[in-house]
Write an enzyme that holds these catalytic residues in place. Structure first.
Site, PDB file in Angstrom:
ATOM      1  N   GLU A  64       0.822  -1.206   0.000  1.00 37.52           N
ATOM      2  CA  GLU A  64       0.000   0.000   0.000  1.00 37.52           C
ATOM      3  C   GLU A  64       0.861   1.263   0.000  1.00 37.52           C
ATOM      4  O   GLU A  64       0.512   2.264  -0.626  1.00 37.52           O
ATOM      5  CB  GLU A  64      -0.936   0.011   1.213  1.00 37.52           C
ATOM      6  CG  GLU A  64      -1.998  -1.075   1.208  1.00 37.52           C
ATOM      7  CD  GLU A  64      -1.454  -2.410   1.693  1.00 37.52           C
ATOM      8  OE1 GLU A  64      -0.339  -2.425   2.268  1.00 37.52           O
ATOM      9  OE2 GLU A  64      -2.117  -3.436   1.487  1.00 37.52           O
ATOM     10  N   PRO A 251      12.156 -14.900  -1.021  1.00 37.14           N
ATOM     11  CA  PRO A 251      11.160 -14.959   0.055  1.00 37.14           C
ATOM     12  C   PRO A 251      10.554 -13.590   0.332  1.00 37.14           C
ATOM     13  O   PRO A 251      11.223 -12.567   0.225  1.00 37.14           O
ATOM     14  CB  PRO A 251      11.955 -15.466   1.261  1.00 37.14           C
ATOM     15  CG  PRO A 251      13.157 -16.144   0.655  1.00 37.14           C
ATOM     16  CD  PRO A 251      13.475 -15.346  -0.568  1.00 37.14           C
ATOM     17  N   ARG A 252       9.289 -13.592   0.721  1.00 43.67           N
ATOM     18  CA  ARG A 252       8.590 -12.341   0.990  1.00 43.67           C
ATOM     19  C   ARG A 252       9.159 -11.620   2.206  1.00 43.67           C
ATOM     20  O   ARG A 252       9.269 -10.401   2.220  1.00 43.67           O
ATOM     21  CB  ARG A 252       7.097 -12.634   1.208  1.00 43.67           C
ATOM     22  CG  ARG A 252       6.250 -11.409   1.565  1.00 43.67           C
ATOM     23  CD  ARG A 252       6.080 -10.486   0.396  1.00 43.67           C
ATOM     24  NE  ARG A 252       5.125  -9.427   0.672  1.00 43.67           N
ATOM     25  CZ  ARG A 252       4.766  -8.497  -0.202  1.00 43.67           C
ATOM     26  NH1 ARG A 252       5.298  -8.509  -1.409  1.00 43.67           N
ATOM     27  NH2 ARG A 252       3.892  -7.573   0.106  1.00 43.67           N
ATOM     28  N   ASN A 318       0.999  -8.790  -5.954  1.00 43.44           N
ATOM     29  CA  ASN A 318       0.801  -7.909  -7.103  1.00 43.44           C
ATOM     30  C   ASN A 318       1.338  -8.519  -8.402  1.00 43.44           C
ATOM     31  O   ASN A 318       2.554  -8.689  -8.542  1.00 43.44           O
ATOM     32  CB  ASN A 318       1.503  -6.579  -6.813  1.00 43.44           C
ATOM     33  CG  ASN A 318       1.205  -5.521  -7.838  1.00 43.44           C
ATOM     34  OD1 ASN A 318       0.672  -5.795  -8.902  1.00 43.44           O
ATOM     35  ND2 ASN A 318       1.569  -4.291  -7.534  1.00 43.44           N
ATOM     36  N   PRO A 319       0.458  -8.811  -9.381  1.00 41.97           N
ATOM     37  CA  PRO A 319       0.932  -9.355 -10.663  1.00 41.97           C
ATOM     38  C   PRO A 319       1.372  -8.272 -11.648  1.00 41.97           C
ATOM     39  O   PRO A 319       1.925  -8.589 -12.706  1.00 41.97           O
ATOM     40  CB  PRO A 319      -0.295 -10.084 -11.202  1.00 41.97           C
ATOM     41  CG  PRO A 319      -1.441  -9.258 -10.697  1.00 41.97           C
ATOM     42  CD  PRO A 319      -1.012  -8.749  -9.336  1.00 41.97           C
ATOM     43  N   LEU A 320       1.117  -7.007 -11.322  1.00 40.02           N
ATOM     44  CA  LEU A 320       1.451  -5.945 -12.262  1.00 40.02           C
ATOM     45  C   LEU A 320       2.956  -5.795 -12.431  1.00 40.02           C
ATOM     46  O   LEU A 320       3.438  -5.432 -13.508  1.00 40.02           O
ATOM     47  CB  LEU A 320       0.862  -4.610 -11.796  1.00 40.02           C
ATOM     48  CG  LEU A 320      -0.663  -4.562 -11.601  1.00 40.02           C
ATOM     49  CD1 LEU A 320      -1.079  -3.167 -11.141  1.00 40.02           C
ATOM     50  CD2 LEU A 320      -1.393  -4.946 -12.889  1.00 40.02           C
ATOM     51  N   GLU A 321       3.692  -6.067 -11.364  1.00 42.54           N
ATOM     52  CA  GLU A 321       5.146  -5.892 -11.428  1.00 42.54           C
ATOM     53  C   GLU A 321       5.785  -6.872 -12.417  1.00 42.54           C
ATOM     54  O   GLU A 321       6.503  -6.443 -13.326  1.00 42.54           O
ATOM     55  CB  GLU A 321       5.744  -6.007 -10.028  1.00 42.54           C
ATOM     56  CG  GLU A 321       5.318  -4.847  -9.134  1.00 42.54           C
ATOM     57  CD  GLU A 321       5.722  -5.035  -7.692  1.00 42.54           C
ATOM     58  OE1 GLU A 321       6.103  -6.166  -7.328  1.00 42.54           O
ATOM     59  OE2 GLU A 321       5.655  -4.059  -6.916  1.00 42.54           O
TER      60      GLU A 321
END
Length: 387
Positions: A64, A251-252, A318-321
């Site tokens: 965000e 990893p996140r 997020n798939p936009l990246e």
């Protein structure tokens, strides 16, 4: 009068929960992940109130905080304040020309919050006293990029009496989709409209340029507990047919780097493996990216992105990246928090961990992913700056 009675009741409940949680909060405050956020949010450490400002954005975490970039950039004539929940969100928000604070626990907002002018709350950060105190102290309260997932809506609806009170404090609800708008109206929201997802306006770019290694490069991005092993086994099975393929594992959460390193050594003991922090190269078959802020740089040179957070019930990422850089995208089916964004991305494969090897094989014949969609950013800015 009913609102005042509810305010008192809610504050008393918040006080009880705070006192009950004090021992746990004290212990967690010594952990690296929380050593800044918990003292700031729950004990007031190095977290003074905002100075005078025009617009206050409240975001939760990294995603965000990054999403508001195109909005904040267009508001450069205004004094901006940003509150966050997580340490990664704080780091991302600190890059803006803004005052940044951790949002205090609700109980402390009674004395911490001054007299804001406009408070903009991102996505699903529905803290009752944040909305209520901003409203009664004269601020315009706007929910931006507002969303309620299909999966979460039944829980919200069972508590609709509470959300009706909360949303009554909100002057505008700017939704991601028509489905979200219908859900907010069902909960009692007023002045609800669809403006699209502001993440579509993000400026996504690489900050560094690394050389692409020979062969097919696959990045397992933003992975969580329970995902890496299945992805690794799927990659190893696929590599039997395509021995030039290489895998990057990202990893996140940084506190999991050491654990993932051990897992890779256990699952793939016979293949070459390195850590980015030690080698700064992608020369081995598998590379653990144990560094923060690098993901877009690796999307930029990858052929396929296996996007984590959706093979276990996290909600997706997020798939936009990866789509911005033309990666062919593979992800799981648990995308309930990102479903709206996935509507804008073409050529995505949804699979289980057991299907990763087959999806990698199928990706060879697919075109790169593309983004199709937009957001009414001018409408967003009109709402935020309206007198």
């Amino acid at each position: 009068m009913r609102n005042v009675a509810f305010d008192i009741f809610y504050t008393l409940v918040a006080t009880f929960l705070y006192v009950a949680a004090l021992p746990l909060l004290f212990v967690l405050s010594f952990k690296k992940k929380y050593c800044q956020s918990i003292p700031a949010r729950f004990f007031g450490s190095k977290n003074p109130p905002f100075p005078e400002h025009d617009i206050w954005f409240h975001v939760c975490s990294l995603g965000e905080a990054k999403a508001i970039a195109p909005v904040v950039e267009r508001l450069n004539a205004h004094k901006i304040a940003i509150s966050v929940i997580t340490h990664t969100g704080f780091e991302a928000a600190s890059k803006y020309a803004a005052e940044v604070r951790y949002l205090p626990y609700e109980l402390w907002l009674w004395i911490w919050m001054k007299r804001p002018k406009t408070v903009v709350v991102l996505e699903a950060e529905f803290w009752y006293l944040l909305f209520r105190l901003a409203h009664i102290r004269g601020a315009r309260v706007i929910a931006l990029n507002a969303r309620i997932s299909e999966r979460s809506f039944p829980k919200y609806y069972r508590m609709r009496w509470f959300y009706r009170i909360l949303l009554r404090q909100c002057d505008r609800i700017l939704c991601q989709s028509s489905e979200d708008m219908a859900r907010f109206i069902a909960l009692g929201g007023r002045n609800v409209e669809v403006v699209g997802n502001i993440k579509l306006a993000q400026k996504i770019e690489a900050t560094k340029h690394y050389p692409k290694p020979d062969g097919l490069l696959i990045v397992a991005a933003s992975t969580h507990e329970g995902e890496e092993e299945g992805i690794l086994r799927g990659f190893l099975a696929y590599r039997e047919q395509n021995p030039s393929a290489k895998l990057l594992v990202v990893p996140r959460h940084p506190e999991r780097f050491a654990k993932v390193r051990e897992l890779i050594a256990h699952v793939a003991p016979t293949v070459g493996f390195s850590c980015w922090s030690e080698s700064q190269s992608i020369s081995e078959v598998i590379t653990l990216i144990d560094a923060m802020g690098e993901l877009n740089n690796f999307y930029a040179i990858s052929d396929i992105a296996i996007v984590g957070g959706a093979f276990v019930p996290i909600g997706g990422h997020n798939p936009l990246e990866p789509a911005t850089f033309g990666c062919k995208i593979i992800t799981g089916e648990e995308i309930f928090l990102q479903r709206e964004l996935f509507k804008y991305v073409s050529h995505v494969q949804f699979t289980s961990l057991q299907g990763v090897a087959e999806a990698l094989k199928h990706a060879e014949s697919l075109p790169p992913s593309q983004i199709n969609g937009n957001v009414d950013l001018d409408r967003v800015l009109d709402n935020l700056t309206e007198k």
